[in-house]
Write a protein that holds these residues in place. Sequence first.
Motif: not given
Length: 327
Positions: A112-136
């Motif tokens: 089967g195939t599932l599509s996703f909508y109303n997507i809330v992506p994780f917020p990013k920035s140069i300092i915080y490219p992901g949940i690990m922040g500068p540890f990334s």
Amino acid sequence: MYILTKLWNPEMFQGRYKKKNYFEGWYFKLINDKRDTVLGVIPGISLEADSKNSHSFIQVFDGIEGEVDYFSFPIDDFHSSNKNFVVQIGDNYFNSSKIKLDLENNNTKIQGTLSFYNIVPFPKSIIYPGIMGPFSYLPFMECYHGIVNIHHNIKGALTINHENISFDKGYGYIEKDWGVSFPEAYIWLQSNHFAQENISVMFSIAKIPWLRKHFIGHISFLKIGDNFFRFATYTGAKIKRLKKYANGIEAIIEDRHHRLEISATFSKSSILIAPQKGVMNREILESITSQVHVKLSDKSNNIIFQGEGKNTGLEMVGDLSVLLPKS
């Protein structure tokens, strides 16, 4: 260019130049509207020291029944994009807005195939490219963690052993891990099933080896509507309380402005296969039908949010005493 692209986009495949002692996996949490089907789907890759044992895989577990299927594929069946998050394993396809499954073994058949909508992506920035922040940006970490979709709704259906199961108006979540091994000891918790819409929480604490030493690191967030609260080692937040019970945990995390209180109860679990030095041979218990109570308040004890999360993912792995705050 690939090196910079992957640093700023942790959701995409990170292991293009890895040859051995490496794993990478994405975690798709799929819950239908009736909440009577709760699935975890984990596509990934395992690169062992002995290359003939390297393989790609898709691990599927039923959070209600506790059953787990591990589908193994040749390493050459794994394909990914060098520009964004697109992964294909055999006839199975994964990205942040879609999942297509065509799996069969002696016990289980899933299509089967599932599509996703109303997507809330994780917020990013140069300092915080992901949940690990500068540890990334730190090299030689044992395990890196990334969050792809904090929340999304689902449209579509899966046929599981000839039963058609609708996921229309269901809820989902995507995160990932990559590196050498899962931590020796850690707690991980996640839920986005609250009575109030647009609420999501994640908490993790782990023993983290680095350069022949180790430290206890933690990452967490609480999203309430459009408000995003981040608590982590790198933000200066402190673990004020961490207690493990036979069937759950309690944690209190504080920063300069807020206090996050979490109390989770462990429910029916599945035995998943996890990596050690790239080899998928470690067994861990995970529940995705646990419950969590979350409370956020300011330093004047004004309650900002309080609620119960259902269908909570919860792992408590290893000797958790090493994670407890020193008295």
